[in-house]
Write an enzyme that holds these catalytic residues in place. Structure first.
Site, PDB file in Angstrom:
ATOM      1  CG  ASP A  96      -0.103  -0.201   2.520  1.00  0.00           C
ATOM      2  OD1 ASP A  96       1.108   0.035   2.505  1.00  0.00           O
ATOM      3  OD2 ASP A  96      -0.695  -0.592   3.546  1.00  0.00           O
ATOM      4  CD  GLU A 118       0.578  -6.775   3.290  1.00  0.00           C
ATOM      5  OE1 GLU A 118       1.505  -7.396   3.869  1.00  0.00           O
ATOM      6  OE2 GLU A 118       0.413  -5.553   3.399  1.00  0.00           O
ATOM      7  CD  GLU A 132       0.141   4.462   4.442  1.00  0.00           C
ATOM      8  OE1 GLU A 132      -0.810   5.111   4.926  1.00  0.00           O
ATOM      9  OE2 GLU A 132       1.339   4.806   4.568  1.00  0.00           O
ATOM     10  CG  HIS A 205       6.152   4.380  10.406  1.00  0.00           C
ATOM     11  ND1 HIS A 205       5.494   4.558   9.207  1.00  0.00           N
ATOM     12  CD2 HIS A 205       5.952   3.099  10.734  1.00  0.00           C
ATOM     13  CE1 HIS A 205       4.942   3.418   8.837  1.00  0.00           C
ATOM     14  NE2 HIS A 205       5.210   2.510   9.749  1.00  0.00           N
ATOM     15  NE  ARG A 207       3.660  10.267   4.124  1.00  0.00           N
ATOM     16  CZ  ARG A 207       4.559  11.157   3.716  1.00  0.00           C
ATOM     17  NH1 ARG A 207       4.263  12.430   3.685  1.00  0.00           N
ATOM     18  NH2 ARG A 207       5.756  10.778   3.326  1.00  0.00           N
ATOM     19  CG  HIS A 238      10.417   5.776  10.039  1.00  0.00           C
ATOM     20  ND1 HIS A 238      10.751   6.806   9.195  1.00  0.00           N
ATOM     21  CD2 HIS A 238       9.757   4.876   9.272  1.00  0.00           C
ATOM     22  CE1 HIS A 238      10.307   6.542   7.971  1.00  0.00           C
ATOM     23  NE2 HIS A 238       9.706   5.365   7.997  1.00  0.00           N
TER      24      HIS A 238
HETATM   25  C1  UD1 Z   1       6.385   4.980   3.892  1.00  0.00           C
HETATM   26  C2  UD1 Z   1       5.011   4.511   3.388  1.00  0.00           C
HETATM   27  C3  UD1 Z   1       4.251   3.811   4.510  1.00  0.00           C
HETATM   28  C4  UD1 Z   1       5.071   2.712   5.154  1.00  0.00           C
HETATM   29  C5  UD1 Z   1       6.412   3.296   5.599  1.00  0.00           C
HETATM   30  C6  UD1 Z   1       7.268   2.177   6.133  1.00  0.00           C
HETATM   31  C7  UD1 Z   1       3.935   5.928   1.706  1.00  0.00           C
HETATM   32  C8  UD1 Z   1       3.021   7.059   1.459  1.00  0.00           C
HETATM   33  N1  UD1 Z   1       4.212   5.650   3.003  1.00  0.00           N
HETATM   34  O1  UD1 Z   1       6.148   5.997   4.856  1.00  0.00           O
HETATM   35  O2  UD1 Z   1       3.073   3.237   3.952  1.00  0.00           O
HETATM   36  O3  UD1 Z   1       4.369   2.249   6.281  1.00  0.00           O
HETATM   37  O4  UD1 Z   1       7.069   3.882   4.458  1.00  0.00           O
HETATM   38  O5  UD1 Z   1       8.330   2.646   6.871  1.00  0.00           O
HETATM   39  O6  UD1 Z   1       4.412   5.304   0.785  1.00  0.00           O
HETATM   40  N2  UD1 Z   1      13.958   8.403   5.419  1.00  0.00           N
HETATM   41  C9  UD1 Z   1      15.339   8.346   5.354  1.00  0.00           C
HETATM   42  N3  UD1 Z   1      15.942   7.149   5.042  1.00  0.00           N
HETATM   43  C10 UD1 Z   1      15.240   6.029   4.824  1.00  0.00           C
HETATM   44  C11 UD1 Z   1      13.821   6.084   4.907  1.00  0.00           C
HETATM   45  C12 UD1 Z   1      13.195   7.292   5.185  1.00  0.00           C
HETATM   46  O7  UD1 Z   1      16.026   9.341   5.563  1.00  0.00           O
HETATM   47  O8  UD1 Z   1      15.829   4.982   4.568  1.00  0.00           O
HETATM   48  C13 UD1 Z   1      13.313   9.698   5.745  1.00  0.00           C
HETATM   49  C14 UD1 Z   1      13.379  10.715   4.586  1.00  0.00           C
HETATM   50  O9  UD1 Z   1      13.582  11.992   5.118  1.00  0.00           O
HETATM   51  C15 UD1 Z   1      11.983  10.626   3.976  1.00  0.00           C
HETATM   52  C16 UD1 Z   1      11.135  10.368   5.213  1.00  0.00           C
HETATM   53  O10 UD1 Z   1      11.923   9.481   6.022  1.00  0.00           O
HETATM   54  O11 UD1 Z   1      11.639  11.811   3.286  1.00  0.00           O
HETATM   55  C17 UD1 Z   1       9.760   9.783   4.976  1.00  0.00           C
HETATM   56  O12 UD1 Z   1       9.822   8.676   4.072  1.00  0.00           O
HETATM   57  P1  UD1 Z   1       8.512   8.285   3.160  1.00  0.00           P
HETATM   58  O13 UD1 Z   1       8.802   7.051   2.387  1.00  0.00           O
HETATM   59  O14 UD1 Z   1       8.066   9.477   2.394  1.00  0.00           O
HETATM   60  O15 UD1 Z   1       7.386   8.029   4.190  1.00  0.00           O
HETATM   61  P2  UD1 Z   1       7.278   6.987   5.381  1.00  0.00           P
HETATM   62  O16 UD1 Z   1       6.666   7.745   6.495  1.00  0.00           O
HETATM   63  O17 UD1 Z   1       8.543   6.271   5.593  1.00  0.00           O
HETATM   64  N1  UDP Z   2      11.514  -3.396  11.132  1.00  0.00           N
HETATM   65  C1  UDP Z   2      12.901  -3.516  11.002  1.00  0.00           C
HETATM   66  N2  UDP Z   2      13.714  -2.704  11.746  1.00  0.00           N
HETATM   67  C2  UDP Z   2      13.211  -1.778  12.598  1.00  0.00           C
HETATM   68  C3  UDP Z   2      11.803  -1.638  12.704  1.00  0.00           C
HETATM   69  C4  UDP Z   2      10.983  -2.459  11.951  1.00  0.00           C
HETATM   70  O1  UDP Z   2      13.388  -4.360  10.253  1.00  0.00           O
HETATM   71  O2  UDP Z   2      14.011  -1.076  13.245  1.00  0.00           O
HETATM   72  C5  UDP Z   2      10.643  -4.270  10.303  1.00  0.00           C
HETATM   73  C6  UDP Z   2       9.504  -4.981  11.008  1.00  0.00           C
HETATM   74  O3  UDP Z   2       9.903  -6.245  11.504  1.00  0.00           O
HETATM   75  C7  UDP Z   2       8.466  -5.126   9.890  1.00  0.00           C
HETATM   76  C8  UDP Z   2       8.704  -3.892   9.057  1.00  0.00           C
HETATM   77  O4  UDP Z   2      10.007  -3.421   9.360  1.00  0.00           O
HETATM   78  O5  UDP Z   2       8.763  -6.263   9.075  1.00  0.00           O
HETATM   79  C9  UDP Z   2       7.673  -2.846   9.369  1.00  0.00           C
HETATM   80  O6  UDP Z   2       8.025  -1.671   8.745  1.00  0.00           O
HETATM   81  P1  UDP Z   2       7.345  -0.290   9.091  1.00  0.00           P
HETATM   82  O7  UDP Z   2       6.797  -0.315  10.475  1.00  0.00           O
HETATM   83  O8  UDP Z   2       8.338   0.768   8.735  1.00  0.00           O
HETATM   84  O9  UDP Z   2       6.177  -0.208   8.002  1.00  0.00           O
HETATM   85  P2  UDP Z   2       4.672  -0.745   7.957  1.00  0.00           P
HETATM   86  O10 UDP Z   2       4.681  -2.203   8.204  1.00  0.00           O
HETATM   87  O11 UDP Z   2       3.904   0.041   8.965  1.00  0.00           O
HETATM   88  O12 UDP Z   2       4.225  -0.388   6.585  1.00  0.00           O
END
Ligand code: UD1
Ligand code: UDP
Length: 366
Positions: A96, A118, A132, A205, A207, A238
């Protein structure tokens, strides 16, 4: 020979797509193409290195503090030439995220079949989780193959009028991944720090929780920590900088709390397995914890994973300070409630989802 492309970009997609990529790569009659969008950078590459996957394409789209427009536009722009050049028989997307939605849209524009892994999770509230729930429903409109983790997810798709012949209940590939990571003898310096205290793991984490809801969550957790000297909290945070700011404000000065960088998946699964209790707004953790028999307080107003609630392991506690505070204390104080929630039940499949998905694709694409 069938050409199957997987596209993913965030940590949770990578964790749940990696077992599928490995299964695809193990078959002689499939050409496997892996395209990562790089929606996440560090958190994605952590997973790729654990599973030893070298992508054929990396769109490298991540920007710090990116918004939904940034992600969607960059993916549409950069993935088009790759899809046009590769012309895969099917593109597999997961769950999603914006990566999932933008890729499915690009495939639809190019009339390339989409397989949704999924599929069928629903809250039926388009703003929760945001964006999502929209992404899932939108991908469901265009997907030719729907790999539903549970019968409940299949029922959601049927209610929306999806053709039953396109839906396959396979279990969740999260369970395939979990089978390879948890290890009884696990040691880590953070566990030495926890020593014989009760370990509470938290993650947050979403949004829609950024800002006020997250302040309420963190305030509730901090109040409980200050009242219970026998607990220690580990928070693998995160990488979103907005979350770091808030976490520092509420947790920075407690010697019972450790904020640590995101753990790679093997470490994180073992941290869960050693936890007394988990507080989270994550989706994937709601699938993993029931398998491990670890109670989870889900700090969200809705969940698309009712199976974990029915199994007894998850409790939806919303994002209000008082409700989180009271439910957290209840699980620390009341052993009967704790035991009732510590049931190892796995409603998400038997760990063979990836194999089933590849078998189905080979049959249907031939
Ligand atoms: C995204 C997904 C969410 C998922 C989550 C898992 C969307 C809209 N949201 O949200 O569904 O649950 O990922 O974690 O697709 N960042 C880093 N390094 C990284 C990852 C993130 O610096 O490796 C920081 C960046 O500043 C980035 C911010 O996190 O801009 C947010 O990342 P983004 O993918 O936009 O949204 P998530 O909240 O992570
Ligand atoms: N996870 C990880 N390291 C962490 C936190 C979470 O590997 O420090 C794993 C967790 O086991 C799960 C996935 O990341 O498999 C969940 O990711 P997240 O919570 O970012 O996204 P969501 O599932 O809410 O989309």
């Amino acid at each position: 020979m069938k050409k199957i492309m997987t596209v993913f970009g965030t940590r949770p997609e990578a964790i749940k797509m990696s077992p599928l990529v490995k299964e695809l790569e193990s078959r002689d009659n499939i050409e496997t193409i892996v395209c990562v969008t790089g929606q996440h950078k560090e958190m994605l590459h952590q997973v790729l290195s654990v599973f030893d996957i070298a992508p054929d394409y990396d769109l490298e789209i991540m920007k710090h503090n990116q918004d939904l427009f940034d992600v969607t536009m960059a993916i549409l722009d950069r993935i088009k030439p790759i899809l046009v050049a590769e012309q895969p028989d099917v593109v597999l997307v997961h769950g999603d995220t914006s990566t999932t939605f933008a890729t499915a849209l690009a495939c639809f524009y190019l009339r390339i079949p989409v397989g949704h892994v999924e599929a069928g999770l629903r809250t039926h509230n388009i703003y929760s989780p945001y964006p999502e729930e929209f992404n899932r429903q939108a991908v469901g409109l265009v997907s030719a193959f729907n790999f539903a983790p549970t019968e409940q997810a299949k029922a959601n798709l049927l209610k929306e009028g999806k053709d039953e012949a396109s839906i396959f209940v396979t279990g969740n590939t999260a369970i395939d991944a979990l089978a390879t990571t948890v290890n009884g003898d696990y040691r880590h310096e953070v566990l030495d720090w926890v020593d014989d205290a009760r370990l509470i793991t938290i993650t947050a984490h979403r949004r829609e929780n950024l800002g006020e809801p997250m302040r309420h969550m963190f305030k509730a957790i901090r109040r409980v920590v200050d009242e219970y000297p026998d607990i220690k909290v580990v928070y693998p945070i995160h990488m979103n900088p907005k979350i770091r700011e808030l976490a520092d404000e509420f947790f920075g000065d407690s010697d019972q709390m450790k904020i640590i960088p995101p753990l790679e998946v093997v470490e994180f699964h073992n941290l869960l397995a050693n936890s007394y209790l988990i507080l989270t707004d994550s989706g994937g953790i709601q699938e993993e914890a029931p398998s491990l028999g670890k109670p989870v307080l889900v700090m969200r107003d809705t969940t698309e994973r009712p199976e974990g609630i029915a199994a007894g392991t998850l409790k939806l506690v919303g994002t209000e300070e008082t409700t989180i505070y009271e439910n957290f204390k209840l699980l620390l104080d009341d052993d009967a409630t704790y035991q009732t929630m510590s049931v190892a039940a796995n409603p998400y499949g038997d760990g063979t989802a990836s194999r089933q998905i590849v078998d189905i694709l080979l049959e249907k694409l031939s």
